[in-house]
Design a protein around this motif. Structure first.
Motif, PDB file in Angstrom:
ATOM      1  N   SER A 150       1.243 -73.591  56.945  1.00 35.15           N
ATOM      2  CA  SER A 150       0.086 -74.042  57.735  1.00 35.15           C
ATOM      3  C   SER A 150      -1.206 -73.380  57.282  1.00 35.15           C
ATOM      4  O   SER A 150      -2.292 -73.908  57.498  1.00 35.15           O
ATOM      5  CB  SER A 150       0.320 -73.757  59.221  1.00 35.15           C
ATOM      6  OG  SER A 150       1.507 -74.379  59.663  1.00 35.15           O
ATOM      7  N   PHE A 151      -1.095 -72.209  56.681  1.00 34.48           N
ATOM      8  CA  PHE A 151      -2.272 -71.536  56.128  1.00 34.48           C
ATOM      9  C   PHE A 151      -2.524 -71.962  54.678  1.00 34.48           C
ATOM     10  O   PHE A 151      -3.345 -71.360  53.979  1.00 34.48           O
ATOM     11  CB  PHE A 151      -2.110 -70.008  56.193  1.00 34.48           C
ATOM     12  CG  PHE A 151      -2.466 -69.416  57.540  1.00 34.48           C
ATOM     13  CD1 PHE A 151      -3.793 -69.293  57.928  1.00 34.48           C
ATOM     14  CD2 PHE A 151      -1.477 -68.994  58.404  1.00 34.48           C
ATOM     15  CE1 PHE A 151      -4.126 -68.739  59.164  1.00 34.48           C
ATOM     16  CE2 PHE A 151      -1.801 -68.440  59.641  1.00 34.48           C
ATOM     17  CZ  PHE A 151      -3.123 -68.325  60.020  1.00 34.48           C
ATOM     18  N   GLY A 152      -1.764 -72.974  54.221  1.00 29.23           N
ATOM     19  CA  GLY A 152      -1.987 -73.497  52.874  1.00 29.23           C
ATOM     20  C   GLY A 152      -1.425 -72.626  51.764  1.00 29.23           C
ATOM     21  O   GLY A 152      -1.854 -72.712  50.610  1.00 29.23           O
ATOM     22  N   LYS A 153      -0.460 -71.766  52.102  1.00 29.85           N
ATOM     23  CA  LYS A 153       0.125 -70.884  51.085  1.00 29.85           C
ATOM     24  C   LYS A 153       1.518 -71.392  50.695  1.00 29.85           C
ATOM     25  O   LYS A 153       2.189 -72.058  51.488  1.00 29.85           O
ATOM     26  CB  LYS A 153       0.258 -69.459  51.633  1.00 29.85           C
ATOM     27  CG  LYS A 153      -1.044 -68.870  52.125  1.00 29.85           C
ATOM     28  CD  LYS A 153      -1.979 -68.526  50.991  1.00 29.85           C
ATOM     29  CE  LYS A 153      -3.298 -67.984  51.550  1.00 29.85           C
ATOM     30  NZ  LYS A 153      -4.292 -67.748  50.516  1.00 29.85           N
ATOM     31  N   PRO A 154       1.969 -71.048  49.493  1.00 29.49           N
ATOM     32  CA  PRO A 154       3.301 -71.495  49.063  1.00 29.49           C
ATOM     33  C   PRO A 154       4.407 -70.832  49.905  1.00 29.49           C
ATOM     34  O   PRO A 154       4.377 -69.623  50.119  1.00 29.49           O
ATOM     35  CB  PRO A 154       3.394 -71.036  47.601  1.00 29.49           C
ATOM     36  CG  PRO A 154       2.308 -70.035  47.413  1.00 29.49           C
ATOM     37  CD  PRO A 154       1.270 -70.284  48.450  1.00 29.49           C
ATOM     38  N   VAL A 155       5.364 -71.640  50.359  1.00 25.35           N
ATOM     39  CA  VAL A 155       6.422 -71.082  51.199  1.00 25.35           C
ATOM     40  C   VAL A 155       7.280 -70.065  50.446  1.00 25.35           C
ATOM     41  O   VAL A 155       7.875 -69.177  51.054  1.00 25.35           O
ATOM     42  CB  VAL A 155       7.353 -72.178  51.793  1.00 25.35           C
ATOM     43  CG1 VAL A 155       6.619 -73.004  52.836  1.00 25.35           C
ATOM     44  CG2 VAL A 155       7.950 -73.057  50.718  1.00 25.35           C
ATOM     45  N   ASP A 156       7.333 -70.176  49.119  1.00 16.82           N
ATOM     46  CA  ASP A 156       8.162 -69.248  48.341  1.00 16.82           C
ATOM     47  C   ASP A 156       7.807 -67.782  48.601  1.00 16.82           C
ATOM     48  O   ASP A 156       8.653 -66.903  48.498  1.00 16.82           O
ATOM     49  CB  ASP A 156       8.026 -69.532  46.838  1.00 16.82           C
ATOM     50  CG  ASP A 156       8.862 -70.746  46.433  1.00 16.82           C
ATOM     51  OD1 ASP A 156       9.604 -71.258  47.299  1.00 16.82           O
ATOM     52  OD2 ASP A 156       8.761 -71.183  45.274  1.00 16.82           O
ATOM     53  N   ASP A 157       6.556 -67.507  48.942  1.00 11.66           N
ATOM     54  CA  ASP A 157       6.131 -66.124  49.205  1.00 11.66           C
ATOM     55  C   ASP A 157       6.813 -65.520  50.424  1.00 11.66           C
ATOM     56  O   ASP A 157       6.787 -64.296  50.604  1.00 11.66           O
ATOM     57  CB  ASP A 157       4.610 -66.066  49.457  1.00 11.66           C
ATOM     58  CG  ASP A 157       3.814 -66.422  48.212  1.00 11.66           C
ATOM     59  OD1 ASP A 157       4.437 -66.677  47.168  1.00 11.66           O
ATOM     60  OD2 ASP A 157       2.572 -66.450  48.294  1.00 11.66           O
ATOM     61  N   GLY A 158       7.407 -66.360  51.279  1.00 11.16           N
ATOM     62  CA  GLY A 158       7.904 -65.848  52.552  1.00 11.16           C
ATOM     63  C   GLY A 158       9.417 -65.765  52.686  1.00 11.16           C
ATOM     64  O   GLY A 158       9.908 -65.322  53.724  1.00 11.16           O
ATOM     65  N   PHE A 159      10.158 -66.167  51.646  1.00 16.74           N
ATOM     66  CA  PHE A 159      11.615 -66.231  51.810  1.00 16.74           C
ATOM     67  C   PHE A 159      12.263 -64.874  52.071  1.00 16.74           C
ATOM     68  O   PHE A 159      13.194 -64.766  52.861  1.00 16.74           O
ATOM     69  CB  PHE A 159      12.269 -66.922  50.608  1.00 16.74           C
ATOM     70  CG  PHE A 159      12.342 -68.413  50.782  1.00 16.74           C
ATOM     71  CD1 PHE A 159      13.356 -68.990  51.518  1.00 16.74           C
ATOM     72  CD2 PHE A 159      11.364 -69.239  50.228  1.00 16.74           C
ATOM     73  CE1 PHE A 159      13.413 -70.365  51.706  1.00 16.74           C
ATOM     74  CE2 PHE A 159      11.407 -70.614  50.413  1.00 16.74           C
ATOM     75  CZ  PHE A 159      12.438 -71.182  51.152  1.00 16.74           C
ATOM     76  N   ASP A 160      11.762 -63.830  51.408  1.00 16.32           N
ATOM     77  CA  ASP A 160      12.378 -62.505  51.621  1.00 16.32           C
ATOM     78  C   ASP A 160      12.195 -62.041  53.067  1.00 16.32           C
ATOM     79  O   ASP A 160      13.135 -61.548  53.693  1.00 16.32           O
ATOM     80  CB  ASP A 160      11.785 -61.474  50.654  1.00 16.32           C
ATOM     81  CG  ASP A 160      12.360 -61.614  49.252  1.00 16.32           C
ATOM     82  OD1 ASP A 160      13.356 -62.353  49.086  1.00 16.32           O
ATOM     83  OD2 ASP A 160      11.804 -61.008  48.316  1.00 16.32           O
ATOM     84  N   VAL A 161      10.988 -62.207  53.593  1.00 19.40           N
ATOM     85  CA  VAL A 161      10.754 -61.816  54.987  1.00 19.40           C
ATOM     86  C   VAL A 161      11.551 -62.711  55.934  1.00 19.40           C
ATOM     87  O   VAL A 161      12.114 -62.238  56.925  1.00 19.40           O
ATOM     88  CB  VAL A 161       9.260 -61.877  55.339  1.00 19.40           C
ATOM     89  CG1 VAL A 161       9.044 -61.626  56.821  1.00 19.40           C
ATOM     90  CG2 VAL A 161       8.490 -60.838  54.544  1.00 19.40           C
ATOM     91  N   ALA A 162      11.612 -64.007  55.606  1.00 26.25           N
ATOM     92  CA  ALA A 162      12.387 -64.932  56.441  1.00 26.25           C
ATOM     93  C   ALA A 162      13.854 -64.497  56.493  1.00 26.25           C
ATOM     94  O   ALA A 162      14.476 -64.480  57.558  1.00 26.25           O
ATOM     95  CB  ALA A 162      12.260 -66.357  55.898  1.00 26.25           C
TER      96      ALA A 162
END
Lengths: 294, 294
Positions: free
Chosen positions: A59-71
């Protein structure tokens, strides 16, 4: 459900489920411990928290790949909390999502340690992930530790235990849900926003949005428990009721609970409207939480 | 014991014991949970890990005040591990340092949650402490999470459980001690060095020093258990033996264990000599660990 939301609740789920066991497989740790950790990570669930991390990032226009580790890390924390909740000393559950609980398969001692290990590893994963600045990683640790600890999830669990077989006020019920489940849901959204580099103003509004969303989630669960179809939601209708548990429909009546749900939905939308992001996806999620039938 | 070392093992201990409960008192959390957390934090012990954090900081010429939050956090992690170890499903101990264990006083459910809460809060404490850069705090989280998790303390605990009533090799025994107790002792020293801004070369040498010191600690414990005076060490002589546990004297004989202790002491001194710090304090500690009578 919108197409984009469906993507987050289905395809993202598959990717997360591929990645979760891989993090554990590579550890230099006793094999039985790794098996116990992976067993519960593989036990299914909606993977709502990872979806929230990644949907917020998107939603902030960033690539989702950046968040998989935190997810994955947050899903590990959720899994640890379920393993400990199911223990004989706690809820004493034999089944979780239709499968034997961790301690039924691996014994109590290993179940306690598998929970401890998942929780610990989640912080290591966040602190060592690539491509995110030290400042952001530290903010993530702060946010997620607070949400999981004595002032968050563990505190909510203690309040829930102490409230059993007692008649609670609406405020006490809200305290329990806000902390037992709400804080980690909220931390998932905030984590996505931290990685995306959201302003502190956006973080404040998102936190208020997340609090309303968490309460909506719980009220809707309670409503489904009363009026849902046993087959659809997969557990006996009124099972919480049989436990003599305080629920929103018990305290407010079914209509009162539905009115409460709508109240929180309106507030959620209000807070969301103030966030500088593409709000479509989280708006769709808000509607989905209120309208889902399971 | 040198005067400076005595200071670290006595006065520092008092200061730590003053600070530990204060961190918990100020939390917005259920009162019973806070009581259970404080109960075990107040249960005494040598406070070796805090002393190691602060002695290392001092050895690099930095003010010890910079390290108290991390020292408290690591003592909280040690305390959480003792609470979980004592549970009926684990070692099933009724007493710890002469006082009833946490679950005997608060019940199993709250003991599990008090452990979880102490552990979680320790990361929050590290991540939010003042006067230390984000980079250093992140290094602390990485180091301490790794030392406490599946590749560290929890892994060692699982290996220890699996090794019960089996005859272990020296390598298996070393694996258990290195991880079950050694990794967090080592993380204490490394944490002091991180706060002090030590070079990566110094960190590597200190880590090798810490590994030897941890093994010395355990071998000396085993030796004291065989030859110590029951009154001095405060538990029945040979109690581990009665448990059918593998120990260094059992595997190597008493003289063999003493030779092993000296071997690790020599190696410890060798690694320490390479660190750019005032080595006097950690050298005194090394001698103390080898020569202590309780």
């Amino acid at each position: 459900m919108g197409e984009q939301l469906r993507y987050f609740l289905t395809e993202i789920k598959e990717k997360i489920e591929e990645q979760l066991p891989r993090h554990i497989d590579k550890l230099a740790a006793p094999q039985t411990l790794k098996e116990a950790m992976v067993y519960s990570l593989n036990a299914g669930g909606k993977r709502v928290r990872p979806a929230l991390v990644l949907a917020t990032l998107k939603s902030f226009g960033k690539p989702v790949d950046d968040g998989f580790d935190v997810a994955c890390a947050i899903e590990m924390i959720h899994t640890y909390s379920l393993i400990h909740d199911d223990l004989p000393a706690m809820d004493d559950d034999d089944l979780r999502r239709g499968k034997p609980t961790n301690h039924k398969v691996f014994g109590e001692a290993l179940a306690i340690l598998a929970g401890d290990a998942l929780f610990t590893y989640s912080f290591e994963l966040i602190a060592t992930m690539q491509g995110v600045s030290a400042e952001k990683k530290l903010l993530l640790v702060q946010e997620i530790a607070k949400a999981s600890g004595p002032e968050g999830m563990v505190g909510g669990q203690v309040a829930d235990m102490e409230g059993e077989n007692q008649s609670l006020s609406i405020d006490e019920l809200m305290y329990i849900h806000e902390h037992k489940t709400g804080d980690l849901l909220s931390a998932s959204i905030i984590s996505g926003a931290i990685i995306a580099g959201a302003t502190s103003n956006d973080l404040i509004n998102l936190k208020m949005f997340a609090k309303e969303l968490g309460l909506m989630f719980q009220i809707k669960d309670d409503i489904l428990d009363v009026e849902g179809d046993a087959e659809t939601i997969g557990k006996p209708i009124g099972s919480d009721d049989g436990n003599n548990k305080s629920t929103y429909p018990n305290l407010l009546g079914l209509d009162g609970a539905k009115a409460k749900l709508n109240e929180h939905k309106d507030k959620a939308r209000e807070h969301l409207a103030k966030v500088n992001m593409d709000q479509q996806l989280l708006l769709a999620l808000t509607n989905y939480v209120a309208e889902r039938d399971h």
